[in-house]
Design a protein around this motif. Structure first.
Motif, PDB file in Angstrom:
ATOM      1  N   PRO A 118     -67.344 -69.774   5.366  1.00 31.14           N
ATOM      2  CA  PRO A 118     -66.093 -70.021   4.633  1.00 31.14           C
ATOM      3  C   PRO A 118     -64.868 -69.501   5.364  1.00 31.14           C
ATOM      4  CG  PRO A 118     -67.341 -68.239   3.599  1.00 31.14           C
ATOM      5  CD  PRO A 118     -68.237 -68.845   4.639  1.00 31.14           C
ATOM      6  N   PHE A 119     -65.046 -68.455   6.154  1.00 29.52           N
ATOM      7  CA  PHE A 119     -63.912 -67.884   6.874  1.00 29.52           C
ATOM      8  C   PHE A 119     -63.507 -68.782   8.043  1.00 29.52           C
ATOM      9  CE2 PHE A 119     -66.508 -64.489   5.001  1.00 29.52           C
ATOM     10  CZ  PHE A 119     -65.597 -64.023   4.063  1.00 29.52           C
ATOM     11  N   CYS A 120     -64.501 -69.394   8.681  1.00 26.36           N
ATOM     12  CA  CYS A 120     -64.197 -70.383   9.712  1.00 26.36           C
ATOM     13  C   CYS A 120     -63.518 -71.603   9.104  1.00 26.36           C
ATOM     14  CB  CYS A 120     -65.472 -70.811  10.433  1.00 26.36           C
ATOM     15  SG  CYS A 120     -66.236 -69.531  11.456  1.00 26.36           S
ATOM     16  N   LEU A 125     -59.152 -75.492   8.431  1.00 30.22           N
ATOM     17  CA  LEU A 125     -58.223 -76.208   7.569  1.00 30.22           C
ATOM     18  C   LEU A 125     -56.780 -75.951   7.984  1.00 30.22           C
ATOM     19  CD1 LEU A 125     -57.583 -77.944   5.120  1.00 30.22           C
ATOM     20  CD2 LEU A 125     -57.902 -75.935   3.661  1.00 30.22           C
ATOM     21  N   ALA A 126     -56.454 -74.723   8.336  1.00 31.54           N
ATOM     22  CA  ALA A 126     -55.088 -74.412   8.764  1.00 31.54           C
ATOM     23  C   ALA A 126     -54.724 -75.168  10.038  1.00 31.54           C
ATOM     24  CB  ALA A 126     -54.937 -72.908   8.974  1.00 31.54           C
ATOM     25  N   LEU A 127     -55.648 -75.240  10.976  1.00 33.47           N
ATOM     26  CA  LEU A 127     -55.393 -75.957  12.226  1.00 33.47           C
ATOM     27  C   LEU A 127     -55.133 -77.435  11.959  1.00 33.47           C
ATOM     28  CD1 LEU A 127     -58.142 -74.293  14.455  1.00 33.47           C
ATOM     29  CD2 LEU A 127     -55.667 -74.119  14.818  1.00 33.47           C
ATOM     30  N   LEU A 128     -55.921 -78.027  11.079  1.00 34.89           N
ATOM     31  CA  LEU A 128     -55.724 -79.436  10.739  1.00 34.89           C
ATOM     32  C   LEU A 128     -54.418 -79.641   9.989  1.00 34.89           C
ATOM     33  CD1 LEU A 128     -59.324 -80.466   9.585  1.00 34.89           C
ATOM     34  CD2 LEU A 128     -58.235 -80.949  11.780  1.00 34.89           C
ATOM     35  N   GLU A 129     -54.130 -78.761   9.045  1.00 33.56           N
ATOM     36  CA  GLU A 129     -52.921 -78.906   8.238  1.00 33.56           C
ATOM     37  C   GLU A 129     -51.663 -78.781   9.091  1.00 33.56           C
ATOM     38  OE1 GLU A 129     -50.598 -79.594   4.906  1.00 33.56           O
ATOM     39  OE2 GLU A 129     -52.773 -79.805   5.130  1.00 33.56           O
ATOM     40  N   LYS A 130     -51.706 -77.894  10.064  1.00 35.48           N
ATOM     41  CA  LYS A 130     -50.553 -77.698  10.939  1.00 35.48           C
ATOM     42  C   LYS A 130     -50.568 -78.648  12.137  1.00 35.48           C
ATOM     43  CE  LYS A 130     -49.109 -73.417  11.544  1.00 35.48           C
ATOM     44  NZ  LYS A 130     -47.865 -73.391  10.712  1.00 35.48           N
ATOM     45  N   ALA A 159     -63.217 -66.346  15.369  1.00 36.89           N
ATOM     46  CA  ALA A 159     -62.307 -65.709  16.307  1.00 36.89           C
ATOM     47  C   ALA A 159     -61.579 -66.837  17.018  1.00 36.89           C
ATOM     48  CB  ALA A 159     -63.057 -64.831  17.302  1.00 36.89           C
ATOM     49  N   VAL A 160     -60.388 -66.570  17.483  1.00 32.59           N
ATOM     50  CA  VAL A 160     -59.644 -67.597  18.211  1.00 32.59           C
ATOM     51  C   VAL A 160     -58.952 -66.968  19.408  1.00 32.59           C
ATOM     52  CG1 VAL A 160     -59.176 -69.011  16.155  1.00 32.59           C
ATOM     53  CG2 VAL A 160     -57.503 -67.303  16.893  1.00 32.59           C
ATOM     54  N   GLU A 169     -60.914 -62.099  12.451  1.00 32.96           N
ATOM     55  CA  GLU A 169     -60.687 -61.956  11.007  1.00 32.96           C
ATOM     56  C   GLU A 169     -59.776 -63.095  10.546  1.00 32.96           C
ATOM     57  OE1 GLU A 169     -62.404 -60.048   9.243  1.00 32.96           O
ATOM     58  OE2 GLU A 169     -63.113 -58.563  10.691  1.00 32.96           O
ATOM     59  N   SER A 170     -60.264 -63.880   9.586  1.00 30.61           N
ATOM     60  CA  SER A 170     -59.591 -65.121   9.202  1.00 30.61           C
ATOM     61  C   SER A 170     -58.161 -64.906   8.713  1.00 30.61           C
ATOM     62  CB  SER A 170     -60.408 -65.854   8.136  1.00 30.61           C
ATOM     63  OG  SER A 170     -60.516 -65.082   6.940  1.00 30.61           O
ATOM     64  N   ALA A 171     -57.916 -63.861   7.905  1.00 32.41           N
ATOM     65  CA  ALA A 171     -56.566 -63.638   7.387  1.00 32.41           C
ATOM     66  C   ALA A 171     -55.588 -63.342   8.524  1.00 32.41           C
ATOM     67  CB  ALA A 171     -56.568 -62.498   6.377  1.00 32.41           C
ATOM     68  N   LEU A 172     -56.041 -62.551   9.501  1.00 30.03           N
ATOM     69  CA  LEU A 172     -55.187 -62.230  10.636  1.00 30.03           C
ATOM     70  C   LEU A 172     -54.946 -63.461  11.515  1.00 30.03           C
ATOM     71  CD1 LEU A 172     -56.640 -58.748  11.692  1.00 30.03           C
ATOM     72  CD2 LEU A 172     -54.614 -59.231  10.287  1.00 30.03           C
TER      73      LEU A 172
END
Length: 308
Positions: A118-120, A125-130, A159-160, A169-172
């Motif tokens: 779920p954290f990935c 989702l953020a990458l796609l949305e942006k 991780a990215v 950490e997904s939030a970071l």
């Protein structure tokens, strides 16, 4: 993607626990007939396809060829089938840094091979949305390669690497993506003190380092694991958490947690979608189309309408 994946996993687990006697009965109810537009990336280029999965004979496990026939030829477009390897399907390259490649894009996402973390999913989702171009490296969580454990201090996904900077950490990661790719913004609430406080309050419903066992996800999984002794109390706590989310969504006029779609919605998405897909199978409890949660269902509808 989240709903389909969660539903298939839930069905698989249910069938395994029921045995042959219950398989036929359950199989009759496994049907996703509504065409959906899904999106993924290869080198940042989206592709869309429609999927329609129908109930299969309970005696056989569908092959990739079966799925291709059911869903249409385009369902595996841009995927490579990898016989005897993990992941069995993949988008793009999967070799780690040990092979001497760091990726040519500005963002490199390290994620789980089964696309179930779920954290990935939040970062995805953020990458796609942006609409950020990104590459992916898949990490087998049951057999993490040494290069990944050496690279990421926690040894956890996601991780990215963002412009060469490693973040975990997904939030970071969500915060760093907002910093490096401010447009379109998913954190406009930071410009308003009242909205910033509201966003932080809502986020604590889903994840709270000070009290992790009292968050929405922990309570949902707690109910799914409950036995006859703990069932009633676990359900009551989960439903209380759902009512808290319903109330939070009622604080704004629109369908999202804040006046605009934001990282708060992204943080909630994997778990809300998971429980909406799994609880009907495991607990005969429905979130979607449940009149007790009209705002949550309005949120689902608004999310389904988003291209990402």
């Amino acid at each position: 993607v989240f709903v389909a994946t969660a539903g298939l996993v839930a069905a698989s687990l249910a069938l395994a626990s029921l045995g042959r006697a219950g398989v036929s009965h359950v199989a009759q109810h496994v049907s996703l007939r509504n065409a959906q537009q899904l999106r993924s990336h290869r080198g940042g280029v989206p592709f869309r396809f429609r999927r329609s999965l129908v109930a299969r004979a309970a005696s056989s496990t569908p092959t990739w060829e079966d799925l291709r026939a059911d869903a249409g030829a385009e369902v595996l477009q841009d995927f490579s089938l990898r016989s005897g390897q993990s992941p069995a399907t993949t988008l793009g390259k999967t070799a780690g840094p040990a092979a001497g490649e760091e990726g040519s894009g500005k963002v490199l996402l390290y994620r789980d091979t089964n696309a179930w973390c779920p954290f990935c999913e939040r970062v995805w989702l953020a990458l796609l949305e942006k609409n950020i171009e990104f590459e992916q490296e898949f990490v087998d969580l049951l057999d993490k390669p040494q290069w990944f454990k050496d690279l990421v201090p926690t040894g956890q996904v996601p991780a990215v690497k963002i412009n060469g900077k490693l973040v975990w950490e997904s939030a970071l990661i969500l915060d760093e993506l907002e910093k490096e790719f401010p447009t379109p913004s998913l954190s406009s609430f930071l410009e308003n003190d009242a909205e910033k406080e509201r966003a932080e309050r809502f986020r604590r419903l889903c994840e709270n380092p000070e009290n992790p066992q009292d968050t929405f996800g922990a309570l949902g999984y707690g109910w799914m694991r409950a036995n006859a002794t703990t069932e009633t109390a676990a359900r009551q706590r989960f439903e209380e958490s759902l009512r808290g989310i319903e109330k939070a969504l009622g604080e704004t006029e629109g369908p999202f947690f804040l006046p605009e779609f934001s990282t708060v919605d992204i943080i909630f998405t994997p778990q809300l979608e998971r429980f909406a897909a799994n609880l009907p199978t495991f607990k005969n409890f429905h979130i979607k189309n449940n009149p007790d949660y009209p705002r949550i269902n309005a949120w689902f509808n608004a999310m389904d309408a988003k291209e990402s």
